[in-house]
Design a protein around this motif. Sequence first.
Motif, PDB file in Angstrom:
ATOM      1  N   ASP A 188       5.098  11.626  -1.246  1.00  0.00           N
ATOM      2  CA  ASP A 188       4.592  10.124  -0.929  1.00  0.00           C
ATOM      3  C   ASP A 188       3.060   9.957  -0.825  1.00  0.00           C
ATOM      4  O   ASP A 188       2.262  10.759  -0.584  1.00  0.00           O
ATOM      5  CB  ASP A 188       5.219   9.734   0.325  1.00  0.00           C
ATOM      6  N   ALA A 244       0.701  -1.284   0.053  1.00  0.00           N
ATOM      7  CA  ALA A 244      -0.058  -0.072  -0.067  1.00  0.00           C
ATOM      8  C   ALA A 244       0.973   1.369   0.196  1.00  0.00           C
ATOM      9  O   ALA A 244       0.475   2.295  -0.465  1.00  0.00           O
ATOM     10  CB  ALA A 244      -1.024   0.051   1.234  1.00  0.00           C
ATOM     11  N   GLY A 245       1.897   1.195   0.443  1.00  0.00           N
ATOM     12  CA  GLY A 245       2.828   2.249   0.523  1.00  0.00           C
ATOM     13  C   GLY A 245       3.708   2.356   1.747  1.00  0.00           C
ATOM     14  O   GLY A 245       4.094   1.478   2.411  1.00  0.00           O
ATOM     15  N   TRP A 246       4.885   3.507   1.669  1.00  0.00           N
ATOM     16  CA  TRP A 246       4.664   4.543   0.863  1.00  0.00           C
ATOM     17  C   TRP A 246       5.358   4.660  -0.451  1.00  0.00           C
ATOM     18  O   TRP A 246       6.419   3.813  -0.519  1.00  0.00           O
ATOM     19  CB  TRP A 246       5.260   5.595   1.561  1.00  0.00           C
ATOM     20  N   TRP A 247       4.740   5.104  -1.546  1.00  0.00           N
ATOM     21  CA  TRP A 247       5.122   5.183  -3.028  1.00  0.00           C
ATOM     22  C   TRP A 247       5.554   6.742  -2.931  1.00  0.00           C
ATOM     23  O   TRP A 247       5.021   7.637  -2.791  1.00  0.00           O
ATOM     24  CB  TRP A 247       4.266   4.737  -3.832  1.00  0.00           C
ATOM     25  N   THR A 278      -0.025   6.748  -0.431  1.00  0.00           N
ATOM     26  CA  THR A 278      -0.504   5.238   0.068  1.00  0.00           C
ATOM     27  C   THR A 278      -1.648   5.057  -0.703  1.00  0.00           C
ATOM     28  O   THR A 278      -2.533   5.918  -1.083  1.00  0.00           O
ATOM     29  CB  THR A 278      -0.543   5.315   1.577  1.00  0.00           C
ATOM     30  N   HIS A 323       8.349   2.314  -4.859  1.00  0.00           N
ATOM     31  CA  HIS A 323       8.208   1.645  -3.485  1.00  0.00           C
ATOM     32  C   HIS A 323       9.236   0.784  -3.248  1.00  0.00           C
ATOM     33  O   HIS A 323       9.505  -0.199  -4.033  1.00  0.00           O
ATOM     34  CB  HIS A 323       6.651   1.071  -3.495  1.00  0.00           C
ATOM     35  N   GLU A 379      -5.856  -1.745  -2.990  1.00  0.00           N
ATOM     36  CA  GLU A 379      -4.470  -1.975  -2.066  1.00  0.00           C
ATOM     37  C   GLU A 379      -3.561  -2.969  -3.234  1.00  0.00           C
ATOM     38  O   GLU A 379      -4.167  -4.408  -3.164  1.00  0.00           O
ATOM     39  CB  GLU A 379      -4.472  -2.429  -0.855  1.00  0.00           C
TER      40      GLU A 379
END
Length: 256
Positions: A23, A6-9, A25, A52, A145
């Motif tokens: 960033d 889900a993240g962080w990207w 999610t 990510h 997600e």
Amino acid sequence: MKLSLAGWWQVSPLTDLSIPQDDITFPARLSSVLPSHLTEAQISAQEWHLMHDIELDEELFAPAVDLVMSEVSHYAEVRVNGVAVFDCLGDRQTMRKDIRPYLQKGRNRFELLFLEQEDDWLLEEEQSLGEYVGHSQQPIEILSEPYLQFMRHIRLERVEVEQVWHHGGGCEVLVKLNYHVRQFGLASACVQFNGVSLQLPIDLRHQSLTALFQVEAPKVTQADERGEKLSITIEQHQYEFFIPLNPANTVSKFAL
């Protein structure tokens, strides 16, 4: 086992480099972390790079690891450790692929590149998924997600569904599971359709399994309907499909 991505990207612009990085999610719309003066149309008209990183260790002992992404609104190239593994076509369908050969112990990098159609020269693998959607004016978003799915014994490869309609009423629905054995051990499948649940042992000496359902009073699926839900669970991993019941279209095939 399921591992969320889900993240962080990290979100970086590829067109207007004056836009600051940020960033995000998922699930989310890309505009949620971009400057407020940018409209959805302006964001959609540009190209974006999302990145990510995760650490993997004992999880890599799984013989098969699927990367699963769905509800992606635009065409996007998906890379794992620099290798293009599949394309999200912008049609919001679920995309999955066994990426175990591209993973390594330690840090692993996942990238999403929202690109224009003319940039398909960036692809590193032969495309086998058909035509992709390309540029769209709809908002760039990922509303589900993304995750990794670790499979120890069985990887489901393909699902085939055949309907047999009877003149006197009712129909039979035959569900065939085609799988690849990754590692020997005990395994079973739970197949659910039309309110009936079947728990079936998986013979690892073979590569397919069938489940038969009797539908006493089938309702023909209309053009604006998704159909009856077919749910398959193998080693705690669940797969869902929608089967339109129709005597004029009796075969459905799903490749995973």
